[in-house]
Design an enzyme around this catalytic site. Sequence first.
Site, PDB file in Angstrom:
ATOM      1  N   SER A  17       0.837  -1.187   0.000  1.00 14.44           N
ATOM      2  CA  SER A  17       0.000   0.000   0.000  1.00 14.44           C
ATOM      3  C   SER A  17       0.884   1.255   0.000  1.00 14.44           C
ATOM      4  CB  SER A  17      -0.963  -0.051   1.188  1.00 14.44           C
ATOM      5  OG  SER A  17      -1.968   0.920   1.079  1.00 14.44           O
ATOM      6  N   ASP A  43      -8.566  -4.483  -6.112  1.00 11.38           N
ATOM      7  CA  ASP A  43      -8.104  -3.719  -4.944  1.00 11.38           C
ATOM      8  C   ASP A  43      -8.905  -2.430  -4.805  1.00 11.38           C
ATOM      9  OD1 ASP A  43      -6.578  -2.135  -3.082  1.00 11.38           O
ATOM     10  OD2 ASP A  43      -4.854  -3.405  -3.518  1.00 11.38           O
ATOM     11  N   HIS A  95      -7.280  -5.826  -0.617  1.00  9.31           N
ATOM     12  CA  HIS A  95      -6.174  -4.870  -0.660  1.00  9.31           C
ATOM     13  C   HIS A  95      -4.873  -5.636  -0.527  1.00  9.31           C
ATOM     14  CE1 HIS A  95      -4.159  -1.122  -0.503  1.00  9.31           C
ATOM     15  NE2 HIS A  95      -3.957  -1.089   0.807  1.00  9.31           N
TER      16      HIS A  95
END
Length: 514
Positions: A227, A453, A483
């Site tokens: 991320s 995602d 995610h």
Amino acid sequence: MANPFRLRAAALTTSAVVLAALLAGCSEGAKDGDLPAQKLDWKDCPVPSAAEGGGTSPSPLPSGAKWQCATMKAPRDWSDPKGPTIDIALIRAKATGDPSRRIGSLVFNFGGPGGSGVTTLPAFGADYAALNTRYDLVSFDPRGVGRSAPVKCESDAQLDDFFQQDATPDDSAERAQLLDRTRQFNSACEKNSTKILPHVRTTDAARDMDLMRQVLGDDKLHYFGISYGTELGGVYAHLFPKNVGRAVFDAVVDPTLNPEQSALGQARGFQLALDNFAEDCTSKTTECPIGDTPQEVKDRIAKLLADLEKKPIPGIFPRQLTQTAATNGIAQSLYSKDFWEYLTEGLEQAYEGDGKILMLLSDSMNGRSENGEYSNITAANIAINCADEKPRYSADQVQQAVPEFRAASPVFGDYLAWGMVSCTDWAVPGAAEHPDVSAPGSAPILVVGNTGDPATPYEGAKKMVDALGKGVAVELTYKGQGHGAYDSKNKCVQSAVNDYLLDGKVPKAGTVCS
């Protein structure tokens, strides 16, 4: 209002535990000679601090490997490397395999920005057992986070109020109230964190990582970024391309977007995830308890949120489940397909007037523990984003953008649009429109994009590959949900990542896993 949809793994871990209980919840910077030599003093890990999220000391991994913690000294201001220092909290589990085959340290950043690596790595450590055979698994609390000179803003009681506010204003009075509450929060950050606020940019954290590499005794930085951790990794590669070892970027941030474009992309991403959730629920052989068709599922959610704006329902006493908290909780559940069952049950409860599960999900996103204490994940998230991002958006600018956001997502559009005022009147100017991740001369970087995602839409992976520069990045696609890709436990993804990190085998560009 914070944009909590950027937060990641620390919040996911907290909610899984809490819900289970409920349901069973291009400058190189300073040179070596500019900094004092230091040796890390590794000891048993203490109980996590309140800013890290609290809890208990980490348990050993299934392999028996124990977690050790240490503190690294870093310059508070990297432009003055001999000036005051701050502590950077580190954690590691030493490699379990043949010492002669040890590669070095593998440094993790799980995202946020604002997540504590010291608490998150042990929570997910078993997922990286294969990598632990040849690497010391290492993570850290980035500056401003957890135990590393944490940004402090408001008290727990004030944060309860902050997260109950109406984050999707419908008229001038509500807009004024939102802006006033945002200024109040930002003023508290300035008052309580004056010394650290100018020094929490991603470029500062990247320089900390290069110091960490040296202190850990590694010639190259071997890195696993997830991320926001992919943005941090990209910035590191830009600043120190010759120091990049084997690196993996998973759940990839698009480095070419400004904050408005990024928020709009998230609106589309979370709407796609909600569409997939609704389709999944109604396609099962058993009856979907929250709607007979995907559209009915989404219509009922939209009606719930509209009703909650007018009349909140009981959440976790004494707090009420507001429209804002419900939106936040729904978004949190879309970070992982494993959470979809909690979303289904939470919606069932909410339709019956009980908001506990959705509020637990919202609390986990915001870093609130069962005892009412908050980690500093939101304060750090806002501080790092506002120090990084140059644009400052007015209420008028957001109001003009709302229709486009609403078209991208009827459920999340307004919320994400109004999140852009978080940095209005922030005490520290933002650094740039978007990060610079160009890294000519870097070793290969494996970039993993997930088609489903919600928080870092799939398109960002290709943009990261292009921005890193020709010959640097290799893209791998995972056709899945949630995610991130590696922690989906997809064997194809994990095999490709492990082969690269353990044996240096770069997968063929364009590889697709499903």
